[in-house]
Design an enzyme around this catalytic site. Sequence first.
Site, PDB file in Angstrom:
ATOM      1  N   ASP A   1       7.407  15.430  11.060  1.00  0.00           N
ATOM      2  CA  ASP A   1       7.052  15.234   9.379  1.00  0.00           C
ATOM      3  C   ASP A   1       5.863  15.016   8.330  1.00  0.00           C
ATOM      4  O   ASP A   1       5.177  14.545   7.868  1.00  0.00           O
ATOM      5  CB  ASP A   1       7.714  13.535   9.067  1.00  0.00           C
TER       6      ASP A   1
ATOM      7  N   ALA B   1       0.743  -1.597  -0.310  1.00  0.00           N
ATOM      8  CA  ALA B   1      -0.247  -0.456   0.347  1.00  0.00           C
ATOM      9  C   ALA B   1       0.609   1.159  -0.323  1.00  0.00           C
ATOM     10  O   ALA B   1       0.561   2.454  -0.101  1.00  0.00           O
ATOM     11  CB  ALA B   1      -0.930   0.020   1.235  1.00  0.00           C
ATOM     12  N   GLY B   2       2.127   1.263   0.532  1.00  0.00           N
ATOM     13  CA  GLY B   2       2.654   2.525   0.295  1.00  0.00           C
ATOM     14  C   GLY B   2       4.157   2.029   1.291  1.00  0.00           C
ATOM     15  O   GLY B   2       4.707   1.122   1.763  1.00  0.00           O
TER      16      GLY B   2
ATOM     17  N   ALA C   1       8.794   5.879   6.748  1.00  0.00           N
ATOM     18  CA  ALA C   1       9.671   6.559   6.949  1.00  0.00           C
ATOM     19  C   ALA C   1      10.761   5.328   7.669  1.00  0.00           C
ATOM     20  O   ALA C   1      12.012   5.181   7.298  1.00  0.00           O
ATOM     21  CB  ALA C   1       9.783   7.560   7.743  1.00  0.00           C
ATOM     22  N   SER C   2      10.164   4.797   7.814  1.00  0.00           N
ATOM     23  CA  SER C   2      10.904   3.231   8.438  1.00  0.00           C
ATOM     24  C   SER C   2      10.457   1.926   8.015  1.00  0.00           C
ATOM     25  O   SER C   2      11.358   0.775   9.106  1.00  0.00           O
ATOM     26  CB  SER C   2      10.108   3.410   9.932  1.00  0.00           C
TER      27      SER C   2
ATOM     28  N   ASN D   1       7.934  -0.367   5.112  1.00  0.00           N
ATOM     29  CA  ASN D   1       6.635  -0.885   3.755  1.00  0.00           C
ATOM     30  C   ASN D   1       5.741  -1.027   4.635  1.00  0.00           C
ATOM     31  O   ASN D   1       5.614  -1.163   5.875  1.00  0.00           O
ATOM     32  CB  ASN D   1       7.185  -1.630   2.759  1.00  0.00           C
ATOM     33  N   VAL D   2       4.758  -0.544   3.511  1.00  0.00           N
ATOM     34  CA  VAL D   2       3.162  -0.570   4.248  1.00  0.00           C
ATOM     35  C   VAL D   2       2.596  -1.422   3.060  1.00  0.00           C
ATOM     36  O   VAL D   2       2.419  -1.126   2.193  1.00  0.00           O
ATOM     37  CB  VAL D   2       2.284   1.003   4.886  1.00  0.00           C
TER      38      VAL D   2
ATOM     39  N   LYS E   1       2.761  -2.504   8.810  1.00  0.00           N
ATOM     40  CA  LYS E   1       3.817  -2.262   8.244  1.00  0.00           C
ATOM     41  C   LYS E   1       5.516  -3.119   8.510  1.00  0.00           C
ATOM     42  O   LYS E   1       5.384  -3.100   9.790  1.00  0.00           O
ATOM     43  CB  LYS E   1       4.322  -0.528   9.634  1.00  0.00           C
TER      44      LYS E   1
END
Length: 971
Positions: free
Chosen positions: A803, A686-687, A690-691, A693-694, A710
């Site tokens: 962020d 899905a995306g 910062a730390s 993959n989702v 995540k």
Amino acid sequence: MTSIYTSDLKNHRRAPPPPNGAAGSGSGSGSGSGSGSGSLANIVTSSNSLGVTANQTKPIQLNINSSKRQSGWVHVKDDGIFTSFRWNKRFMVINDKTLNFYKQEPYSSDGNSNSNTPDLSFPLYLINNINLKPNSGYSKTSQSFEIVPKNNNKSILISVKTNNDYLDWLDAFTTKCPLVQIGENNSGVSSSHPHLQIQHLTNGSLNGNSSSSPTSGLLSSSVLTGGNSGVSGPINFTHKVHVGFDPASGNFTGLPDTWKSLLQHSKITNEDWKKDPVAVIEVLEFYSDINGGNSAAGTPIGSPMINSKTNNNNNDPNNYSSTKNNVQEANLQEWVKPPAKSTVSQFKPSRAAPKPPTPYHLTQLNGSSHQHTSSSGSLPSSGNNNNNNSTNNNNTKNVSPLNNLMNKSELIPARRAPPPPTSGTSSDTYSNKNHQDRSGYEQQRQQRTDSSQQQQQQKQHQYQQKSQQQQQQPQQPLSSHQGGTSHIPKQVPPTLPSSGPPTQAASGKSMPSKIHPDLKIQQGTNNYIKSSGTDANQVDGDAKQFIKPFNLQSKKSQQQLASKQPSPPSSQQQQQKPMTSHGLMGTSHSVTKPLNPVNDPIKPLNLKSSKSKEALNETSGVSKTPSPTDKSNKPTAPASGPAVTKTAKQLKKERERLNDLQIIAKLKTVVNNQDPKPLFRIVEKAGQGASGNVYLAEMIKDNNRKIAIKQMDLDAQPRKELIINEILVMKDSQHKNIVNFLDSYLIGDNELWVIMEYMQGGSLTEIIENNDFKLNEKQIATICFETLKGLQHLHKKHIIHRDIKSDNVLLDAYGNVKITDFGFCAKLTDQRNKRATMVGTPYWMAPEVVKQKEYDEKVDVWSLGIMTIEMIEGEPPYLNEEPLKALYLIATNGTPKLKKPELLSNSIKKFLSICLCVDVRYRASTDELLEHSFIQHKSGKIEELAPLLEWKKQQQKHQQHKQETSDTGFA
């Protein structure tokens, strides 16, 4: 120059003026009449003609040329970085008190200026120093010098056309400003300017006295190096290159190669450099940090190598993680690595004496070492070591054995003593005999010491003959906790050539009651040494060291024969210390029998007074100094063994490795240790945060409820504590405008899954792009309102998100707006209420972050303002610029400009003005923004955001139709 004191003068009066012919002729080119100060102008007063009448030593200053002036045409410019860089032609005149610049040559009369008011008048007392810049200036042949003022004003660069004028001006400044330092790099005149040194030498001496002009005298005392001044050259001189800006050329100086490359490939122009070079340097530092590998303490690095020092080797996270894994794995192996077998089997007793019990952690190793006793041979040096030890022990009975060990540099760091093994039957058999013959043993020990060297060769030969016999001898069981060896020989084989006497089987001297049967094991284990090719000079430090503790312990062991015997005296307590130090190190023999009766097996190590325990602690502390021989065998010792001197970098790596292990242990207490793979089914990616993959996933046991996972590889995370930080913040920040945290799982030691609620609407970035950038002000106000409520909740907990951007604001199918991705968040405390860490995404960063200044929660407000511009214009400011130029513009431009402000209402423009205020003091807080008219009057219900999600529904329908079509065609 000969000093003239008031005590040398009979009649105190002013010195006569110099002869008219002594004055140097003026330079037709503008050198000035005061340029030459020859030696004839010096007044030399003879002490014989004046006499000596007093003891006062106050010198009289003779400033003969103070009334003269130096003048001429020069080229001048300021050293300011914001001024013009043209050289301006001026007529410069130096008087007693001022340095004047004229646009035209003034009329002169009697050495005084009668012209117009000078264009610039600079007091001489404000000159701090004069820096020489030879071979530079207005033209290729020009010489320049820089006048640096004391009041931190701009320096004045003066360019002189010829070398003669250049030297004349330096003489004039030396005369007028005797206390001012003149030289390169503020360190005085160097030898690269020979005129100043020649001036000192050619101004001569009279009658053997170094009497020179005031000019040369001042030069010799304050400027020159070497010569008659007696001042040596600089010592340990270092030239530290730093980054600067040369206004003459308009270029930076001292730039690292990395920065040069960045500037060459950036869109920062020369005009940008000249406009604000400080901002360019700040941007270069910042950009290097966020793209390099320089992690500082307390700096989150959850994003691609944030806060790393510019290091090409560290730019690759995979390379970084693999290197770190190798080092960490090697460190763990070092901790659990057993001592080398040769280390255990290289020890021979120096005399036939009872053995201390084997430490628990070495029993298995000793057993495995004992299996190698089939080889023959011995170490000649072992006998020498034993001989020396026995002699020292006999001659220094009242000296602490610990001191002897320290003098030999053979101490080894100790750890806590392990529990002794249970006693065996052989211990009981011989303990009474040892107790009865203790006095006889003391007498024969002296005889053994005297005859050790003579019997060395004989014992070696006898031992070789008996080596195979020792293999065939029956063995008796060892203690229950010794793993590798189950039997020990009943007959004692000959000892190694050492200070000890021949044993019962090898010599005519019979000592049946003096030899403990446990010595048989150790004497047999030394056969392995020579077969392994170990050189006598390379004997492990543990092997050499054990000899003394063994001998020192034997006497104490005999005195502990009776279980109810009083505590040994202090000297024997000290003798226990080397054994403890060695035993804790893990280099002991395969001896497992204590000398105590069966009903009290703990006494050999635990029968100590409080003073003995203190001695043990002292031994552990002192023995942290490694012996020289320990260094070569360091890899074979446990990690807690001898500490080799390590560099600061190695210590830092060890701290990082320990810190990582502690973080993993802490993480295991925070997360769920259950295997999550049977619980979820991954649907698609899905995306990316910062730390990690989702992924979109479904909960198998919850009716295929859609959730977001995540997934993070901990090995690729330079700062693992940030992961814990993110999980704890999400757990503690349950809010309707923050993505809900469900659970977290740790798979092994390097894979972490964080389970969160799934936001079907996607990110705000996708919504902006798929709605053709046509969000109205009401929708913008609603999204800002929902985001502000989430930020307010975080800020009340003193948490900075750091962020905020459209990628990290998600919407669900109902229009709920929630903040996600807490990889960069930080918590402020009373002790640390501001941060200075460079984190975030450059285009949304506040100026104070780019300039690496301290900041607080209001950096999120700036980012919210940039996100608002995103919703208005479709992209953040400077997005079309390359990152380095964008950072420069953020640092220099301050509040960004809107492309079409005339299309916006006043309320949204006012809202942006207080969000994007460069001065943090006047930037609004989340509480103030929630009360702003734009939020109060323009925001609506979340249902009004539903039209923004129509593209998502259409996209899903299109995908379903495409899937059905493909399935039908396949069928």
